[in-house]
Scaffold this motif. Structure first.
Motif, PDB file in Angstrom:
ATOM      1  N   MET A   1     -23.458 112.773 -23.099  1.00  0.00           N
ATOM      2  CA  MET A   1     -24.207 112.519 -24.323  1.00  0.00           C
ATOM      3  C   MET A   1     -23.617 113.277 -25.497  1.00  0.00           C
ATOM      4  SD  MET A   1     -26.659 110.480 -24.896  1.00  0.00           S
ATOM      5  CE  MET A   1     -27.417 110.294 -23.296  1.00  0.00           C
ATOM      6  N   SER A   2     -22.606 114.121 -25.237  1.00  0.00           N
ATOM      7  CA  SER A   2     -22.067 114.962 -26.305  1.00  0.00           C
ATOM      8  C   SER A   2     -21.465 114.126 -27.441  1.00  0.00           C
ATOM      9  CB  SER A   2     -20.995 115.908 -25.736  1.00  0.00           C
ATOM     10  OG  SER A   2     -19.959 115.162 -25.106  1.00  0.00           O
ATOM     11  N   GLU A   3     -20.812 113.024 -27.075  1.00  0.00           N
ATOM     12  CA  GLU A   3     -20.215 112.180 -28.111  1.00  0.00           C
ATOM     13  C   GLU A   3     -21.276 111.664 -29.077  1.00  0.00           C
ATOM     14  OE1 GLU A   3     -17.806 107.939 -28.630  1.00  0.00           O
ATOM     15  OE2 GLU A   3     -18.312 108.680 -26.632  1.00  0.00           O
ATOM     16  N   LEU A   4     -22.429 111.255 -28.546  1.00  0.00           N
ATOM     17  CA  LEU A   4     -23.498 110.742 -29.387  1.00  0.00           C
ATOM     18  C   LEU A   4     -24.067 111.856 -30.266  1.00  0.00           C
ATOM     19  CD1 LEU A   4     -25.139 108.204 -30.030  1.00  0.00           C
ATOM     20  CD2 LEU A   4     -26.765 108.906 -28.286  1.00  0.00           C
ATOM     21  N   GLU A   5     -24.120 113.056 -29.754  1.00  0.00           N
ATOM     22  CA  GLU A   5     -24.665 114.175 -30.525  1.00  0.00           C
ATOM     23  C   GLU A   5     -23.792 114.481 -31.734  1.00  0.00           C
ATOM     24  OE1 GLU A   5     -27.031 116.726 -27.086  1.00  0.00           O
ATOM     25  OE2 GLU A   5     -24.910 117.137 -27.488  1.00  0.00           O
ATOM     26  N   THR A   6     -22.502 114.235 -31.616  1.00  0.00           N
ATOM     27  CA  THR A   6     -21.602 114.527 -32.747  1.00  0.00           C
ATOM     28  C   THR A   6     -21.652 113.430 -33.810  1.00  0.00           C
ATOM     29  OG1 THR A   6     -19.708 113.436 -31.678  1.00  0.00           O
ATOM     30  CG2 THR A   6     -20.036 115.793 -31.231  1.00  0.00           C
ATOM     31  N   LYS A   7     -22.122 112.248 -33.431  1.00  0.00           N
ATOM     32  CA  LYS A   7     -22.190 111.143 -34.391  1.00  0.00           C
ATOM     33  C   LYS A   7     -23.533 111.193 -35.115  1.00  0.00           C
ATOM     34  CE  LYS A   7     -19.098 107.827 -32.175  1.00  0.00           C
ATOM     35  NZ  LYS A   7     -18.948 106.428 -31.695  1.00  0.00           N
ATOM     36  N   THR A   8     -23.566 111.962 -36.173  1.00  0.00           N
ATOM     37  CA  THR A   8     -24.835 112.174 -36.863  1.00  0.00           C
ATOM     38  C   THR A   8     -25.233 111.011 -37.752  1.00  0.00           C
ATOM     39  OG1 THR A   8     -23.667 113.315 -38.635  1.00  0.00           O
ATOM     40  CG2 THR A   8     -24.543 114.677 -36.828  1.00  0.00           C
ATOM     41  N   ARG A   9     -24.311 110.084 -37.991  1.00  0.00           N
ATOM     42  CA  ARG A   9     -24.661 108.897 -38.784  1.00  0.00           C
ATOM     43  C   ARG A   9     -23.883 107.702 -38.261  1.00  0.00           C
ATOM     44  NH1 ARG A   9     -20.738 107.768 -42.577  1.00  0.00           N
ATOM     45  NH2 ARG A   9     -22.194 106.551 -43.835  1.00  0.00           N
ATOM     46  N   TYR A  10     -24.455 106.518 -38.459  1.00  0.00           N
ATOM     47  CA  TYR A  10     -23.795 105.283 -38.031  1.00  0.00           C
ATOM     48  C   TYR A  10     -22.767 104.879 -39.074  1.00  0.00           C
ATOM     49  CZ  TYR A  10     -23.044 100.373 -36.916  1.00  0.00           C
ATOM     50  OH  TYR A  10     -22.474  99.159 -36.618  1.00  0.00           O
ATOM     51  N   ASP A  11     -21.533 104.726 -38.662  1.00  0.00           N
ATOM     52  CA  ASP A  11     -20.432 104.366 -39.564  1.00  0.00           C
ATOM     53  C   ASP A  11     -20.031 102.923 -39.279  1.00  0.00           C
ATOM     54  OD1 ASP A  11     -18.180 104.091 -41.075  1.00  0.00           O
ATOM     55  OD2 ASP A  11     -17.160 105.881 -40.330  1.00  0.00           O
ATOM     56  N   ALA A  12     -20.591 101.983 -40.047  1.00  0.00           N
ATOM     57  CA  ALA A  12     -20.329 100.567 -39.804  1.00  0.00           C
ATOM     58  C   ALA A  12     -18.850 100.233 -39.959  1.00  0.00           C
ATOM     59  CB  ALA A  12     -21.172  99.716 -40.754  1.00  0.00           C
ATOM     60  N   ALA A  13     -18.197 100.808 -40.957  1.00  0.00           N
ATOM     61  CA  ALA A  13     -16.788 100.495 -41.221  1.00  0.00           C
ATOM     62  C   ALA A  13     -15.908 100.856 -40.031  1.00  0.00           C
ATOM     63  CB  ALA A  13     -16.318 101.216 -42.479  1.00  0.00           C
ATOM     64  N   GLU A  14     -16.265 101.935 -39.337  1.00  0.00           N
ATOM     65  CA  GLU A  14     -15.489 102.330 -38.156  1.00  0.00           C
ATOM     66  C   GLU A  14     -15.888 101.530 -36.926  1.00  0.00           C
ATOM     67  OE1 GLU A  14     -14.758 103.950 -34.402  1.00  0.00           O
ATOM     68  OE2 GLU A  14     -16.760 104.116 -35.288  1.00  0.00           O
ATOM     69  N   ALA A  15     -17.185 101.302 -36.761  1.00  0.00           N
ATOM     70  CA  ALA A  15     -17.685 100.709 -35.521  1.00  0.00           C
ATOM     71  C   ALA A  15     -17.448  99.210 -35.431  1.00  0.00           C
ATOM     72  CB  ALA A  15     -19.172 101.001 -35.366  1.00  0.00           C
ATOM     73  N   GLU A  16     -17.633  98.491 -36.523  1.00  0.00           N
ATOM     74  CA  GLU A  16     -17.642  97.031 -36.443  1.00  0.00           C
ATOM     75  C   GLU A  16     -16.322  96.430 -35.970  1.00  0.00           C
ATOM     76  OE1 GLU A  16     -21.285  96.250 -39.616  1.00  0.00           O
ATOM     77  OE2 GLU A  16     -19.234  95.736 -40.209  1.00  0.00           O
ATOM     78  N   PRO A  17     -15.155  96.822 -36.498  1.00  0.00           N
ATOM     79  CA  PRO A  17     -13.904  96.248 -35.971  1.00  0.00           C
ATOM     80  C   PRO A  17     -13.705  96.555 -34.487  1.00  0.00           C
ATOM     81  CG  PRO A  17     -13.528  97.353 -38.073  1.00  0.00           C
ATOM     82  CD  PRO A  17     -14.905  97.727 -37.627  1.00  0.00           C
ATOM     83  N   ARG A  18     -14.094  97.756 -34.079  1.00  0.00           N
ATOM     84  CA  ARG A  18     -13.942  98.145 -32.672  1.00  0.00           C
ATOM     85  C   ARG A  18     -14.838  97.298 -31.765  1.00  0.00           C
ATOM     86  NH1 ARG A  18     -17.095 101.873 -30.742  1.00  0.00           N
ATOM     87  NH2 ARG A  18     -17.376 102.932 -32.761  1.00  0.00           N
ATOM     88  N   ILE A  19     -16.061  97.086 -32.183  1.00  0.00           N
ATOM     89  CA  ILE A  19     -16.997  96.287 -31.388  1.00  0.00           C
ATOM     90  C   ILE A  19     -16.536  94.828 -31.348  1.00  0.00           C
ATOM     91  CG2 ILE A  19     -19.362  95.423 -31.297  1.00  0.00           C
ATOM     92  CD1 ILE A  19     -20.147  98.134 -32.652  1.00  0.00           C
ATOM     93  N   LEU A  20     -16.060  94.320 -32.487  1.00  0.00           N
ATOM     94  CA  LEU A  20     -15.571  92.942 -32.525  1.00  0.00           C
ATOM     95  C   LEU A  20     -14.454  92.736 -31.511  1.00  0.00           C
ATOM     96  CD1 LEU A  20     -15.475  90.109 -33.840  1.00  0.00           C
ATOM     97  CD2 LEU A  20     -13.838  91.050 -35.491  1.00  0.00           C
ATOM     98  N   ARG A  21     -13.525  93.698 -31.416  1.00  0.00           N
ATOM     99  CA  ARG A  21     -12.432  93.578 -30.438  1.00  0.00           C
ATOM    100  C   ARG A  21     -12.977  93.488 -29.020  1.00  0.00           C
ATOM    101  NH1 ARG A  21      -9.947  97.293 -33.907  1.00  0.00           N
ATOM    102  NH2 ARG A  21     -10.541  99.071 -32.586  1.00  0.00           N
ATOM    103  N   ARG A  22     -13.999  94.289 -28.714  1.00  0.00           N
ATOM    104  CA  ARG A  22     -14.596  94.237 -27.371  1.00  0.00           C
ATOM    105  C   ARG A  22     -15.181  92.856 -27.091  1.00  0.00           C
ATOM    106  NH1 ARG A  22     -19.020  98.251 -26.212  1.00  0.00           N
ATOM    107  NH2 ARG A  22     -18.694  97.468 -24.084  1.00  0.00           N
ATOM    108  N   TRP A  23     -15.885  92.314 -28.068  1.00  0.00           N
ATOM    109  CA  TRP A  23     -16.473  90.981 -27.894  1.00  0.00           C
ATOM    110  C   TRP A  23     -15.385  89.940 -27.644  1.00  0.00           C
ATOM    111  CZ3 TRP A  23     -20.018  91.429 -32.807  1.00  0.00           C
ATOM    112  CH2 TRP A  23     -21.185  92.135 -32.476  1.00  0.00           C
ATOM    113  N   LEU A  24     -14.355  89.963 -28.493  1.00  0.00           N
ATOM    114  CA  LEU A  24     -13.304  88.948 -28.396  1.00  0.00           C
ATOM    115  C   LEU A  24     -12.540  89.066 -27.074  1.00  0.00           C
ATOM    116  CD1 LEU A  24     -11.920  89.022 -32.065  1.00  0.00           C
ATOM    117  CD2 LEU A  24     -13.443  87.324 -31.037  1.00  0.00           C
ATOM    118  N   GLU A  25     -12.273  90.287 -26.662  1.00  0.00           N
ATOM    119  CA  GLU A  25     -11.508  90.495 -25.415  1.00  0.00           C
ATOM    120  C   GLU A  25     -12.321  90.163 -24.178  1.00  0.00           C
ATOM    121  OE1 GLU A  25     -10.362  94.560 -25.797  1.00  0.00           O
ATOM    122  OE2 GLU A  25      -8.871  94.150 -27.380  1.00  0.00           O
ATOM    123  N   SER A  26     -13.645  90.139 -24.303  1.00  0.00           N
ATOM    124  CA  SER A  26     -14.507  89.903 -23.137  1.00  0.00           C
ATOM    125  C   SER A  26     -14.503  88.447 -22.675  1.00  0.00           C
ATOM    126  CB  SER A  26     -15.942  90.309 -23.464  1.00  0.00           C
ATOM    127  OG  SER A  26     -16.531  89.361 -24.354  1.00  0.00           O
TER     128      SER A  26
END
Length: 854
Positions: A1-26
């Motif tokens: 859970m340590s990774e989540l504890e360090t992410k004090t705010r949601y960063d859409a600009a960082e997360a969205e391209p990464r999540i999109l790649r996961r969806w497309l590759e799936s």
């Protein structure tokens, strides 16, 4: 859970391209073609032009369709969102012609074959722009099965349809009136015609009677077309001209004799009540001419210039120059009796910007009446449902008055018509004819002809493919109203005729998003808002939520506030999830194990919201669906449940902690599932941190609704507690109580057995016994079921607070008296604008409610 504890705010600009790649590759967005259409769920995307870029209409419709696809995928259905782009004949051809012009060349110089090759190159370079932009929005289209309306197999389908319709006698060639665009040198569809309000001069022209007994005067805004007049018409009921019907008049400047005829189309009140008839240059005159067997003359050519038939004096002039020359000649001849300004609607080409010339042209047409009736029946009997319902009548009215469709276009980019000529011979077929001397028709088909086959041609028709069996008919078509006739109606006709079934069950006509000032969104007007800029600023989830919240059965103004609301929802859910996931037992797994009234309440509210959101989505009521979702996540879950449960979250141990962890995880998991179709990126990101979560949230099947989760008693208890806390907080604010002060009080109300401690903690009260040193309450706050009695405390100077309240009461009474006096004044009520009177009434009500509360 340590990774989540360090992410004090949601960063859409960082997360969205990464999540999109996961969806497309799936491979999730590319379902295997198994089962039947009734078992599966599919939507065919309205194919954007290959020239296109994502605009706000695309973003809204993409958000709507993706919400439907993700919602049904979560129901366990095999969901396919059919992807493709349209070759967009005129628009794409113009792009390449512009390129060539920049090189000092043109299509005529390089020839058809080389030009077509250049367009294909352009498509390879720029044609996938909008597809990548749809991905940025999070659209779960089937990117592995992208179609194009000029794909080899799509061409096969288009040619078969043309040949089959020709052999049935429904496609034919004829000289008929069309919308001619001099700018593109082609006939164009009604959709590509835009009407503008213009003020022209109405000329009253005297036509001498052939008998020599005077003249008959006609009014026209287009004197240049009079050179092609073949008659003068009057209304048969117009007594002014009854004696002239059957006589002849002389056409000024030309000398041709014109019959004076009677026709019901003529409006006696327009102009002089006598109408010049020019069958070659006016669609209404064309119909009159065909009824009366009139000659059809053409004096304006396809290049927008006067032809030799206009006479040596005018031949070669542009239309505007010709009008000036004809007017000058008529004035010289003394044939203009008077003029006046005349505002009217004029058709212009949306593509070239030039004024449309109605011309009689040799074109390919399609008879629509035989195809229209089954499509009418399909809507009347409910096989196709149109939402909102009012568009059903609009569709039926148009279909019941449908006219032949000009399907040929004088372009080089598109589906070339499968017709060959040799002398007087005509060959129509899907393969070229044998023998020498054949020349193929140079025209291409209207883009709407090929796109009318979209729902089934994209799935492999005319071949019996597994995709066609699994996903046709599709479930819903979401589109804008401006192509209800040009595309939607034609898809229904073609689907019934060739695929044997309606192409979709539901048609949803979505609203048009206007600029914030109410004007249409337009780059040229400076009112356009780029959805990609909004995604960069607020995240795709924020934009999707905002657009769905704006959507309506009416056109709506763009609301930046609703997009910001969506961004706030994503951040709120992220922060709430961090609170839960960093505090619960990491070995916990989701399970409904309620131990307190607040647990039963949130489970009941979750079940209610899931049912309500599902009902709204199924009814295409997206704004209420997403706003209901917002109220649950932001209000009930984050603002109330997590506040109610915080002491247990921090202090519970043993079995109590296990049960609470399981319940919190269950609520979080189902909330993520519920919100995913609307805000898929942030929910997918949170899901990746949920203990025990497997795979993608986008692939997860939601559990069925639990009817037993509803708990009316828990809902009553917590609703009362919330109302009590709000009333007490309002009282504290009104008396200026310090935020940290705990005020002694007693709850004298029924129904707070399980919630009294919650009320006290959230309202910052110190609950006391009934006989607290014999003190009398110094204030009382009404709450559901009774009241809360407040006792004296050093923390609050209730005397000063009461004086402050009394001052406010006095101010309110004074304002109420003023409002009442104003509304009792008959003169004010009668003369003031209704909106002003209504605002005054609303103000009075608000003042009275505030006074009552104090």
């Amino acid at each position: 859970m340590s990774e989540l504890e360090t992410k004090t705010r949601y960063d859409a600009a960082e997360a969205e391209p990464r999540i999109l790649r996961r969806w497309l590759e799936s491979g999730l967005f590319h379902p295997e073609p198994e089962g039947t259409a009734d078992e599966n769920y599919s939507i065919a995307v309205p194919p954007p032009n290959v020239t296109g870029a994502l605009h706000m209409g695309h973003a809204l419709n993409g958000s709507i369709q993706d919400a439907l696809i993700r919602f049904n995928r979560a129901r366990g259905k095999r969901a396919k969102w059919i992807l493709g782009t349209d070759h967009a004949g005129i628009a794409t051809q113009k792009q390449v012609e512009k390129q060539l012009a920049g090189e000092g060349s043109g299509r005529e110089q390089i020839g058809r074959e080389a030009f077509t090759e250049r367009v294909w190159q352009w498509r390879e370079q720029y044609g996938d722009t909008i597809v990548g932009q749809f991905q940025r929005l999070g659209a779960s289209l089937d990117y592995d099965d992208e179609r194009f309306t000029l794909d080899e197999r799509y061409v096969e389908a288009v040619q078969k349809v043309f040949v089959d319709l020709y052999e049935k006698g429904l496609i034919y060639r004829d000289n008929y009136m069309v919308n001619w665009d001099p700018g593109s040198r082609s006939a164009i569809s009604d959709l590509e015609v835009e009407e503008r309000e213009e003020v022209d001069t109405l000329y009253y022209v005297d036509y001498p009677l052939a008998s020599g007994n005077g003249s008959i005067t006609v009014a026209t805004v287009r004197p240049e077309t009079m050179l092609a007049d073949t008659a003068i018409a009057v209304n048969p009921s117009d007594e002014r001209y009854a004696r002239l019907v059957g006589e002849q008049a002389i056409l000024p400047l030309v000398g041709r004799k014109l019959r004076i005829i009677a026709d019901d189309y003529v409006k006696p009140e327009f102009g002089t009540g006598a109408l010049k008839i020019t069958p070659g240059h006016d669609p209404n005159d064309f119909e009159i001419g065909r009824r009366h067997g009139l000659e059809e003359l053409t004096v304006i050519g396809e290049d927008g210039r006067m032809t030799e038939a206009a006479g040596e004096r005018f031949a070669g002039l542009g239309v505007k120059e010709a009008q000036e020359a004809v007017v000058a000649a008529l004035r010289e001849a003394g044939a203009i009796s008077r003029t006046e300004e005349y505002p009217h609607v004029v058709p212009f080409s949306h593509r070239s910007g030039e004024r449309i010339e109605p011309l009689i042209s040799l074109q390919w047409f399609m008879r629509m009446d035989e195809l229209a009736q089954p499509a009418i029946d399909a809507v009347k009997d409910g096989r196709v449902r149109i939402h909102p319902e009012r568009w059903t009548r609009v569709y039926l009215d148009w279909m019941e008055n449908i006219r032949p469709w000009c399907v040929s276009r004088q372009l080089w980019w598109g589906h070339q018509i499968p017709v060959w000529y040799r002398g007087e011979e005509t060959y129509v077929g899907t393969t070229p004819p044998e023998g020498d001397g054949w020349e193929r028709d140079p025209d291409v088909l209207d883009t709407w002809f090929s796109s009318a086959l979209w729902p089934f041609a994209t799935l492999g028709w005319p071949r019996e493919t597994p995709e066609l069996k699994a996903f046709y008919p599709t479930d819903v078509l979401s589109t804008a109203r401006d192509i209800l006739f040009l595309w939607v109606a034609r898809m229904i006709m073609m689907g019934l005729e060739f695929a044997g079934e309606v192409p979709f069950r539901d048609v949803y006509i979505h609203s048009v998003i206007q600029a914030p000032d109410g004007r249409r969104m337009s780059k040229s007007l400076g009112t356009g808002i780029d959805p990609l800029d909004e995604i960069e600023s607020h995240g795709a989830d924020g934009v999707r939520f905002g657009l769905l919240a704006m959507s309506s059965s009416q056109d709506v103004r763009y609301s930046a506030e609703k997009v910001q609301q969506g961004q706030q929802l994503a951040n709120k859910l992220w922060n709430a999830s961090r609170l839960v996931l960093t505090r619960i037992d990491p070995e916990a797994r989701p399970a409904s194990r309620p131990q307190a009234v607040e647990d039963r309440w949130i489970l009941s509210r979750l079940a209610h919201t899931r049912a309500e959101v599902a009902e709204r989505i199924e009814a295409y009521d997206f704004s209420h669906a997403v706003l209901g979702l917002y109220d649950f996540v932001y209000g009930e879950l984050c603002d109330w449940y997590l506040e109610l449960v915080k002491p247990r979250l921090y202090e519970a141990e043993g079995q109590e902690r296990d049960d609470l962890s399981a319940t919190l995880l269950h609520v979080l998991t189902e909330t993520l599932q519920l919100a995913h179709p609307v805000i898929p990126f942030v929910t997918e990101e949170i899901w990746s941190h949920v203990p025990g979560a497997e795979g993608l949230l986008a692939a997860r099947t939601a559990p069925p609704l639990d009817a037993a989760a509803g708990d009316a008693e828990a809902e009553r208890a917590i609703a009362a507690a919330i109302e009590a806390v709000q009333a007490l907080r309002g009282w504290r604010d009104s008396v200026g109580a310090p935020a940290g002060a705990r005020i002694p009080a007693r709850i004298d109300a029924a129904g707070y057995g399980e919630t009294a401690d919650h009320v006290a903690r959230l309202a910052r009260l110190e609950l006391v016994e009934a006989e607290r040193n014999g003190d009398e309450p110094v204030a009382q706050v009404s709450i559901p079921g009774g009241a809360v009695n407040i006792f004296a405390s050093d923390a609050v100077d209730l005397g000063a607070a009461e004086r402050k309240l009394e001052e406010r009461r006095a101010t309110l009474r004074k304002e109420i008296s003023r409002c009442e006096g104003k509304l009792a004044n008959d003169g004010f009520v009668a003369k003031a604008p209704p909106a002003v009177v209504d605002a005054e009434r609303q103000k009075l009500t608000a003042l009275q409610e505030e006074l009552e509360a104090l």
